[in-house]
Structure formats: structure tokens, C-alpha cells
Motif scaffolding. Structure first.
Motif, short mmCIF file in Angstrom:
data_model
loop_
_atom_site.label_atom_id
_atom_site.label_comp_id
_atom_site.label_asym_id
_atom_site.label_seq_id
_atom_site.Cartn_x
_atom_site.Cartn_y
_atom_site.Cartn_z
N ALA A 104 0.81 2.51 -43.37
CA ALA A 104 2.08 3.02 -42.83
C ALA A 104 2.49 4.31 -43.52
O ALA A 104 2.97 5.25 -42.88
N LEU A 105 2.27 4.39 -44.83
CA LEU A 105 2.59 5.62 -45.56
C LEU A 105 1.70 6.78 -45.12
O LEU A 105 2.15 7.92 -45.04
N LEU A 106 0.44 6.49 -44.83
CA LEU A 106 -0.47 7.52 -44.32
C LEU A 106 0.03 8.07 -42.98
O LEU A 106 0.06 9.28 -42.76
N LEU A 107 0.45 7.17 -42.11
CA LEU A 107 0.89 7.57 -40.77
C LEU A 107 2.30 8.12 -40.72
O LEU A 107 2.65 8.88 -39.81
N ARG A 108 3.11 7.74 -41.67
CA ARG A 108 4.55 7.97 -41.63
C ARG A 108 5.00 9.38 -41.25
O ARG A 108 5.91 9.53 -40.45
N PRO A 109 4.40 10.44 -41.77
CA PRO A 109 4.90 11.77 -41.39
C PRO A 109 4.60 12.16 -39.95
O PRO A 109 5.19 13.10 -39.43
N TYR A 110 3.71 11.44 -39.28
CA TYR A 110 3.19 11.87 -37.99
C TYR A 110 3.54 10.97 -36.82
O TYR A 110 3.22 11.30 -35.68
N VAL A 111 4.13 9.82 -37.08
CA VAL A 111 4.43 8.86 -36.01
C VAL A 111 5.90 8.47 -36.06
O VAL A 111 6.60 8.75 -37.03
N THR A 112 6.33 7.80 -35.03
CA THR A 112 7.72 7.35 -34.96
C THR A 112 7.97 6.23 -35.97
O THR A 112 7.04 5.57 -36.44
N GLU A 113 9.23 6.01 -36.25
CA GLU A 113 9.60 4.93 -37.17
C GLU A 113 9.14 3.58 -36.63
O GLU A 113 8.73 2.70 -37.39
N ARG A 114 9.20 3.40 -35.32
CA ARG A 114 8.76 2.15 -34.70
C ARG A 114 7.29 1.87 -35.01
O ARG A 114 6.92 0.78 -35.47
N ARG A 183 -5.13 14.99 -32.86
CA ARG A 183 -3.84 15.39 -32.28
C ARG A 183 -2.67 14.80 -33.05
O ARG A 183 -1.67 15.49 -33.28
N ILE A 184 -2.78 13.54 -33.45
CA ILE A 184 -1.68 12.92 -34.20
C ILE A 184 -1.49 13.63 -35.54
O ILE A 184 -0.36 13.97 -35.93
N PHE A 185 -2.58 13.89 -36.26
CA PHE A 185 -2.46 14.50 -37.58
C PHE A 185 -2.25 16.01 -37.53
O PHE A 185 -2.00 16.63 -38.56
N ALA A 186 -2.31 16.59 -36.33
CA ALA A 186 -1.98 18.00 -36.16
C ALA A 186 -0.50 18.19 -35.83
O ALA A 186 -0.01 19.32 -35.77
N ARG A 187 0.21 17.09 -35.63
CA ARG A 187 1.64 17.18 -35.34
C ARG A 187 2.39 17.80 -36.51
O ARG A 187 2.01 17.65 -37.67
N GLU A 188 3.49 18.45 -36.18
CA GLU A 188 4.40 18.91 -37.23
C GLU A 188 4.98 17.66 -37.87
O GLU A 188 5.57 16.82 -37.19
N PRO A 189 4.81 17.48 -39.18
CA PRO A 189 5.32 16.25 -39.80
C PRO A 189 6.82 16.10 -39.61
O PRO A 189 7.57 17.07 -39.69
N PHE A 190 7.24 14.88 -39.30
CA PHE A 190 8.66 14.57 -39.23
C PHE A 190 9.27 14.81 -40.60
O PHE A 190 8.59 14.69 -41.62
N LEU A 192 10.61 13.91 -43.78
CA LEU A 192 10.61 12.66 -44.53
C LEU A 192 11.96 12.38 -45.17
O LEU A 192 12.34 11.24 -45.35
N ALA A 193 12.70 13.43 -45.47
CA ALA A 193 13.99 13.24 -46.13
C ALA A 193 14.97 12.53 -45.22
O ALA A 193 15.87 11.80 -45.69
N SER A 194 14.83 12.69 -43.92
CA SER A 194 15.80 12.11 -42.99
C SER A 194 15.35 10.77 -42.43
O SER A 194 16.05 10.17 -41.63
N ARG A 195 14.19 10.28 -42.86
CA ARG A 195 13.67 9.02 -42.31
C ARG A 195 13.88 7.87 -43.28
O ARG A 195 13.88 8.06 -44.49
N GLU A 196 14.01 6.70 -42.72
CA GLU A 196 14.07 5.51 -43.55
C GLU A 196 12.71 5.31 -44.21
O GLU A 196 11.70 5.78 -43.72
N GLN A 197 12.71 4.55 -45.30
CA GLN A 197 11.42 4.23 -45.92
C GLN A 197 10.61 3.40 -44.96
O GLN A 197 11.13 2.60 -44.21
N ALA A 198 9.29 3.62 -45.02
CA ALA A 198 8.39 2.86 -44.15
C ALA A 198 8.48 1.38 -44.47
O ALA A 198 8.77 0.98 -45.56
#
Length: 198
Positions: A104-114, A183-190, A192-198
Motif C-alpha cells: 500500500a505504501l508503494l502504491l500510495r502516491p499513485y492510486v486513490t485512497e480507496r 501508466r500508473i507509476f507515470a502519474r503525477e503523485p498525489f 502525500l501531505a493532504s492524504r490520510e495514512q495508508a
């Protein structure tokens, strides 16, 4: 030893971060951005290392990952969730007792919180299928029963994870998923400061 003065190997001037200059940190920002651009390659390399891992099952962890992703793909899941299904066990080699959290931490910058929440908690939700055989609580997932993504995690495990150990299943090859991972890892990272912890 590499020459630190060569243009292809620039280095900062400091040995203690407190002594760094603006130019030093601009250099590090640029180098980190270049390094981050190779994340998909490193992820795919690490995923391939799951081949032959964790004996006892009828398939290895790589085949399990491919099977999970193939099932998600054939079930019409969106690309983000297909990649999550592919990578949900990627950290089994390094963190067998907390692999969901690490994935989840690996994916966290690139995917939705869900998506991140589902990957983080999938291990607990998998208990439903086996924990009672060893005296554990198969319903441990129910502590999240009122969570908005509870049913999504149930479905993830039931439809794509717990059933993905079949040596006769016709999984798609990793090459089929590589463009999705890129494509997922080429996304602009969300942010992290504004997201809840994974």
C-alpha cells in the motif's frame, strides 16, 4: 571509484544536511525526479523476483499475482485496481508478515485512497478463508464493517485474491500488464501531505 566532479555524477557539497545550500537541494530534487521516473522498471523487476517464492501453494507468488490481476482485468476492473491486484503481494519477499502495508505504501502516491486501503487491509480480509483452521478469528475483518470500502475489500479478496492459486488458470503474461504498471507509476503523485495514512 567514480569521479564526483564529472557532469554525469554530480554531488552535493555537504556531509551534513544542515550545511546544504539551495543549489544542493535543487540538485537533489532534480536527481530524485529522474530516479522516480524509473520506479515502474524497479517494480516490474521486483515482481519478477516473486517467481519461485513461498513454497507450499500450487502456484508461486508471481503466478498468483498474474492470476489475481487477470481475474480483475477480465472482471472489468479499472486499470488502477488491476495494477493493485497485480502488486498486492509484491512485498512478500521483504515483509511476509506486513506485506499489505508495504504494498500500500508503494502504491500510495499513485492510486486513490480507496485502492490503497484495500491493498493495505487485504491480508486481514483474507483471514476469512483460513484463520479458523488455526484457531484464529475468520471474522476479524468485521471491525471494519462500517467502513465505506469494507465491501470493496471483501470483493477484492473473494473475486481476485483467494481464488488465484489455480495452476490450470490461463493467466495473462506479465507483459500484458507492463503498460498498465507504467501508466500508473507515470502519474503525477498525489500530494502525500493532504492524504490520510495508508
Amino acid at each position: 571509484m567514480e569521479d564526483a566532479t564529472k557532469p554525469n555524477n554530480p554531488r552535493v557539497s555537504f556531509t551534513r544536511m544542515a550545511d546544504g545550500t539551495r543549489e544542493d537541494y535543487e540538485l537533489l530534487d532534480r536527481l530524485e525526479e529522474e530516479f522516480a521516473a524509473g520506479t515502474a522498471d524497479r517494480v516490474l523487476t521486483h515482481l519478477r523476483e516473486l517467481s519461485g517464492s513461498l513454497s507450499g501453494y500450487q502456484v508461486d507468488r508471481l503466478e498468483h499475482s498474474l492470476q489475481s490481476a487477470t481475474r480483475a482485468y477480465r472482471d472489468g476492473a479499472d486499470e488502477e485496481m488491476v495494477v493493485a491486484a497485480l502488486l498486492h503481494d509484491i512485498d512478500d519477499l521483504l515483509a511476509p508478515h506486513s506485506h499489505g502495508k508495504l504494498a500500500a505504501l508503494l502504491l500510495r502516491p499513485y492510486v486513490t485512497e480507496r485502492t490503497c486501503w484495500i491493498v493495505r487491509h487485504h491480508g486481514l480480509f483474507q483471514y476469512y478463508y483460513y484463520a479458523h483452521h488455526g484457531g484464529g478469528d475468520r471474522n476479524a475483518r468485521d471491525k471494519y464493517r462500517n467502513h465505506p470500502w469494507y465491501q470493496d475489500a471483501v470483493d477484492f479478496c473473494h473475486r481476485w485474491d483467494q481464488c488465484a492459486f489455480d495452476p490450470d488458470y490461463d493467466s495473462l503474461p506479465l507483459e500484458s500488464f507492463e503498460p498498465m504498471v507504467r501508466r500508473i507509476f507515470a502519474r503525477e503523485p498525489f500530494s502525500l501531505a493532504s492524504r490520510e495514512q495508508a
